[in-house]
Design an enzyme around this catalytic site. Structure first.
Site, short mmCIF file in Angstrom:
data_model
loop_
_atom_site.label_atom_id
_atom_site.label_comp_id
_atom_site.label_asym_id
_atom_site.label_seq_id
_atom_site.Cartn_x
_atom_site.Cartn_y
_atom_site.Cartn_z
CG ASP A 247 -21.13 -69.43 -91.55
OD1 ASP A 247 -21.45 -68.90 -92.62
OD2 ASP A 247 -20.12 -70.15 -91.42
CG HIS A 275 -18.16 -71.53 -94.35
ND1 HIS A 275 -18.94 -70.54 -93.80
CD2 HIS A 275 -17.48 -70.94 -95.36
CE1 HIS A 275 -18.73 -69.40 -94.44
NE2 HIS A 275 -17.86 -69.63 -95.41
C1 LMR Z 1 -18.49 -66.07 -96.94
O1 LMR Z 1 -19.14 -66.81 -96.19
O2 LMR Z 1 -18.66 -64.84 -96.98
C2 LMR Z 1 -17.50 -66.67 -97.87
O3 LMR Z 1 -17.11 -67.93 -97.42
C3 LMR Z 1 -18.13 -66.71 -99.21
C4 LMR Z 1 -17.40 -67.50 -100.24
O4 LMR Z 1 -18.00 -68.45 -100.73
O5 LMR Z 1 -16.25 -67.17 -100.54
#
Ligand code: LMR
Length: 435
Positions: A247, A275
Site C-alpha cells: 500500500d 490492509h
Molecule cells: C492487494 O492489496 O493487492 C491484495 O491484498 C488484494 C486482495 O484483496 O487479495
C-alpha cells in the site's frame, strides 16, 4: 512427484544438524539410498566424506510428505568455509515460507535466493510449507530453485506440517491463506484463515527461533497477524508484522504521478491501519523532494478523495485487470518490507508496517495490529516514529480503520483466547481486492 514415487525414494535418512561448530558455518547431513544428485556447478561443493557415510542410519517409516524433506541437490552436504568465496559469509539463516507453491512465492523465493533481500554474504535455507493439494507444485518450485544455481541458497526443504517446516525459522513469511469464495461472509473468511494462523502461531511458538520475525501476508493480514501472535506467547509480539508495504508503494507511485516526479523522490509515506479499503494513506506527513506533499500538490480534494481511494482500492482494480490478486508487486513489497528491517532506515525517512499497537505513541487502541510509521537500525527490529503530525482529517480516518480492526478482533476472539466471538463488522469492511 507422485506420492508413490516419494515412497519409493525410501528416505532411509540419518539427519543431523549440529549447531555452528568452530569454523563451519552450518553443518547438516542427510543420507539416502538413492544416488545423490551431482552438483551442477563448481560453486556448489559437495563434501560428503567417508566418515560421514558410516554414520548411523535410521529408517524413516513416516509418511515422507509429513516431514519436511531436503530437496534434490540441496540434500548434499557442504563445507561452506572450505571455499574462498564463502569465507566472509555470515551464519546461515532459516527462512520459512507458507503458501510456497503460490504465485506470490513464485516471485519471492527467487529474490530471496538471489541475495537481493538479505545481501550477498548471507547464505539461506528455504523451508517451504505447502498443503497436501499443492505438494507436487511445491516440488516443482524446489526443482526450479535447484535449476537456478543460486550460490547463497544452501538448503531447501519442503513439507506440509508447520511444526516441522518452522523448525528453527529465523524468518517466517506467512503468505498462504484462503481467498474469499463466492457467497462467503467476511466473518467466515476471518474464521477460516484465522484458524490457519492460530495453528501457525502455535507451531512458531513451539519450534521457531525465539526471535523469529514474522511477516503475515495472507489476508485479512492485520487480524491474521494478531491471531498468530496471540497463539505464540513465547515470541515477542513486536516481532509480528502484517504487510502494508504494498500500500505504501502504491501511494508513493500515485503521489509521484500527480506531482510529475519519479517515485524515488517521494518519502515519509505512512499507511495507517488495516490492509483494507479503510486504510489511510497519509499525505499530511509525506514529502516530495523533502517538501511536504500538501505544498507540492495543492489539490486537497484530490488528496482526500481520488488519491486515497485509488490506494485503498488498487488491489481490486488489479484483480479486474489480471483476473487474480497482485503477485509480483506483493513479492516486491515483501522484499522491501524485509530490507527495511535488515538495513538502517535512511536518515529522516520511515516505512510502514502493521505492527502490534501496545505502547504506541499515537493514542491508537492497544492490542491490535495496525500499520504505523517505523524506523529500523537494520538489526531486524524497529521503533515507532514519534515526530509525525495529525490533523482532524487524518485523525478521523485513523479512527475509522481502528474501529474496523477492533471489530475484526471481536470477531476472532475464539481464536485469540479472548472468549466468545462477536461479529459486528462495519458494512464497508473489505479487503483491497474486494469491490
Ligand atoms: C492487494 O492489496 O493487492 C491484495 O491484498 C488484494 C486482495 O484483496 O487479495
Amino acid at each position: 512427484m507422485a506420492v508413490a514415487d516419494l515412497h519409493t525414494k525410501i528416505n532411509l535418512q540419518y539427519s543431523s544438524r549440529l549447531s555452528y561448530v568452530s569454523n563451519r558455518l552450518s553443518y547438516s547431513r542427510r543420507f539416502s539410498l538413492r544416488p545423490l544428485p551431482q552438483p551442477h556447478n563448481s560453486r556448489i561443493c559437495c563434501s560428503v566424506t567417508s566418515k560421514e557415510v558410516q554414520a548411523p542410519v535410521t529408517v524413516n517409516t513416516e509418511d515422507p510428505k509429513k516431514k519436511p524433506d531436503c530437496y534434490g541437490v540441496f540434500c548434499l552436504t557442504y563445507d561452506l568455509m572450505a571455499e574462498e568465496e564463502t569465507k566472509s559469509w555470515k551464519k546461515m539463516i532459516n527462512i520459512a515460507v507458507s503458501g510456497a507453491a503460490g504465485m506470490i512465492s513464485n516471485h519471492l523465493l527467487f529474490k530471496l535466493a538471489s541475495g537481493e533481500v538479505f545481501g550477498p554474504e548471507q547464505p539461506i535455507a528455504l523451508k517451504l510449507l505447502g498443503s497436501e493439494r499443492s505438494f507436487q507444485a511445491l516440488e516443482g518450485v524446489a526443482m526450479e530453485l535447484e535449476d537456478s544455481l543460486f550460490p547463497l541458497l544452501r538448503e531447501v526443504s519442503i513439507g506440509i506440517d508447520a511444526y516441522e517446516v518452522f523448525q528453527d525459522a529465523d524468518w517466517a513469511l506467512l503468505i498462504g491463506a484462503k481467498p474469499r469464495g463466492p457467497g462467503m461472509e467476511r466473518a467466515d473468511l476471518l474464521d477460516i484463515n484465522g484458524q490457519i494462523f492460530a495453528e501457525q502461531g502455535k507451531a512458531l511458538n513451539a519450534v521457531a527461533s525465539r526471535n523469529v520475525k514474522v511477516m503475515v501476508v495472507g489476508n485479512p493480514c492485520n487480524t491474521n497477524a494478531l491471531i498468530c501472535l496471540k497463539n505464540a506467547p513465547d515470541i515477542p509480539a513486536k516481532n509480528f508484522h502484517a504487510l502494508t508495504r504494498l500500500d505504501e508503494n502504491r501511494a508513493k507511485c500515485q503521489l509521484a504521478l500527480k506531482a510529475g516526479v519519479f517515485y524515488d523522490q517521494v518519502s515519509n509515506v505512512t499507511i495507517w491501519g488495516n490492509h483494507s479499503t479503510t486504510q489511510v494513506p497519509d499525505f499530511l506527513n509525506a514529502k516530495i523532494n523533502g517538501i511536504p506533499v500538501k505544498e507540492v500538490i495543492k489539490d486537497t480534494k484530490w488528496l482526500e478523495e481520488e488519491f486515497t481511494e485509488k490506494v485503498q482500492k488498487r488491489g481490486g482494480v488489479l484483480i479486474k485487470k489480471w483476473g487474480r490478486s497482485s503477485a509480483a508487486s506483493t513479492a516486491v513489497s515483501i522484499v522491501d518490507a524485509i530490507r527495511s528491517l535488515v538495513t538502517p532506515t535512511p536518515h529522516g525517512d520511515w516505512f510502514s508496517s502493521a505492527v502490534y499497537t501496545a505502547g504506541n505513541p499515537y493514542g491508537i487502541a492497544e492490542d491490535i495490529v495496525f500499520s504505523m510509521p517505523c524506523r529500523s537500525k537494520g538489526d531486524g527490529d524497529y521503533e515507532l516514529v514519534k515526530d509525525v503530525i495529525f490533523d482532524d482529517y487524518l485523525r478521523s480516518r485513523i479512527k475509522k480503520t481502528e474501529a474496523e480492526l477492533l471489530a475484526e478482533k471481536r470477531c476472532v476472539a475464539h481464536l485469540t483466547g479472548e472468549g466468545i466471538a462477536v461479529c459486528d463488522l462495519p458494512g464497508d469492511t473489505m479487503l483491497p481486492g474486494e469491490m
